[in-house]
Design an enzyme around this catalytic site. Structure first.
Site, PDB file in Angstrom:
ATOM      1  N   ASP A  38       0.857  -1.175   0.000  1.00  0.00           N
ATOM      2  CA  ASP A  38       0.000   0.000   0.000  1.00  0.00           C
ATOM      3  C   ASP A  38       0.898   1.231   0.000  1.00  0.00           C
ATOM      4  OD1 ASP A  38      -2.383   1.620   0.422  1.00  0.00           O
ATOM      5  OD2 ASP A  38      -1.695   1.814   2.496  1.00  0.00           O
ATOM      6  N   ASP A  54      -0.230   5.236   0.743  1.00  0.00           N
ATOM      7  CA  ASP A  54      -0.472   6.269   1.754  1.00  0.00           C
ATOM      8  C   ASP A  54      -0.678   5.644   3.128  1.00  0.00           C
ATOM      9  OD1 ASP A  54      -0.881   8.983   0.212  1.00  0.00           O
ATOM     10  OD2 ASP A  54      -1.851   7.419  -0.987  1.00  0.00           O
ATOM     11  N   ASP A  96      -2.062  -0.365   5.872  1.00  0.00           N
ATOM     12  CA  ASP A  96      -2.418   0.277   7.143  1.00  0.00           C
ATOM     13  C   ASP A  96      -3.910   0.465   7.350  1.00  0.00           C
ATOM     14  OD1 ASP A  96      -2.878   3.707   6.761  1.00  0.00           O
ATOM     15  OD2 ASP A  96      -2.444   2.410   5.069  1.00  0.00           O
TER      16      ASP A  96
END
Length: 254
Positions: free
Chosen positions: A23, A25, A198
């Site tokens: 991922d 951001d 996240d």
């Protein structure tokens, strides 16, 4: 689901037979006040290039951003990638979806609402719309109400929550689907899947690699995640990638 993210062990040392999915951001990059304000460290690009080579090309970005934005952020790298949470493919298609004509009026209404709350960002991603309230906490409830009502105008769409953001997007084709599709493609097939993410949008990816006996890594302290390993923040992810590059391509690291 993990109950205490502070007790998740760090991921193990990397191996050449991994397929690494990342991922962006909140994982590779620290959050910024606006999506356009993120900073991509030059040494991160170097480490990603070394690891891409060390994994035989089996390193991919799996992001909520458009592919065009990812390519601009990580230039001159041109990595395997999936955009818009699994909707956008590298071939330029949108996984069988097209933006409905009604999306223009929904976008205009979202911008009109956002203008009432300084700091709100309405991000036009073409086929999806992201409503950010990180800089305007008071707008969270009105944006949720707006997004829920907008689903009436956008049949086949759903709401995708994230860190201080809610996205209107076509239903189906999540990050887990994208990872599974890449694992079936040339260069990724028969490799050991590892996914680092996240956000809530990354849970499908964690579940996909867990089902294939891979490694799932949560970034941050969010509870109730399917991830089985953890790293504290994007800085820890970048440090881990740096060490991985050193271990797998020591001759290339200065």
């Amino acid at each position: 689901m993990s109950a205490d993210p502070s007790r998740l062990p760090p991921p193990p040392p990397p191996a050449h037979d991994w397929a690494l999915f990342l991922d962006v951001d909140g994982t590779l990059l620290d959050f910024a006040p606006s999506p356009d304000g993120v900073h991509v460290p030059a040494d991160l690009i170097d480490d990603l290039r070394r690891l891409h080579d060390a994994f035989g090309g089996a390193l991919a970005l799996v992001s909520g951003r458009r592919l065009e934005t990812l390519d601009a952020l990580f230039a001159p790298l041109w990595l395997p990638a999936i955009g818009l949470h699994g909707l956008q493919r590298r071939d330029g298609g949108f996984a069988g979806h097209e933006a409905p004509r009604e999306i223009a009026s929904v976008l205009a209404a979202a911008r009109a609402l956002g203008a009432k709350y300084p700091g709100v960002i309405v991000e036009d991603k073409g086929i999806t719309i992201a409503l950010h309230w990180r800089n305007a906490p008071a707008a969270e409830e009105p944006l949720h109400e707006f997004a829920s009502s907008a689903l009436i105008e956008l049949p086949g769409y759903c709401l995708q929550p994230g860190h201080d953001v809610l996205e209107l997007r076509p239903d189906g084709h999540d990050k887990g689907d994208a990872i599974i599709a890449l694992l079936q493609s040339e260069g990724f097939r028969n490799r050991y899947p590892v996914f680092i993410g996240d956000d809530l949008t990354d849970e499908h990816g964690f579940e996909a690699v867990n089902a294939r006996h891979g490694i799932s890594v949560l970034v941050g302290m969010r509870a109730n995640s399917a991830a089985r390993h953890g790293l504290h923040d994007p800085g820890a992810v970048r440090a881990w990638l740096r060490e991985a590059a050193r271990l797998l391509a020591p001759e290339a690291v200065r």
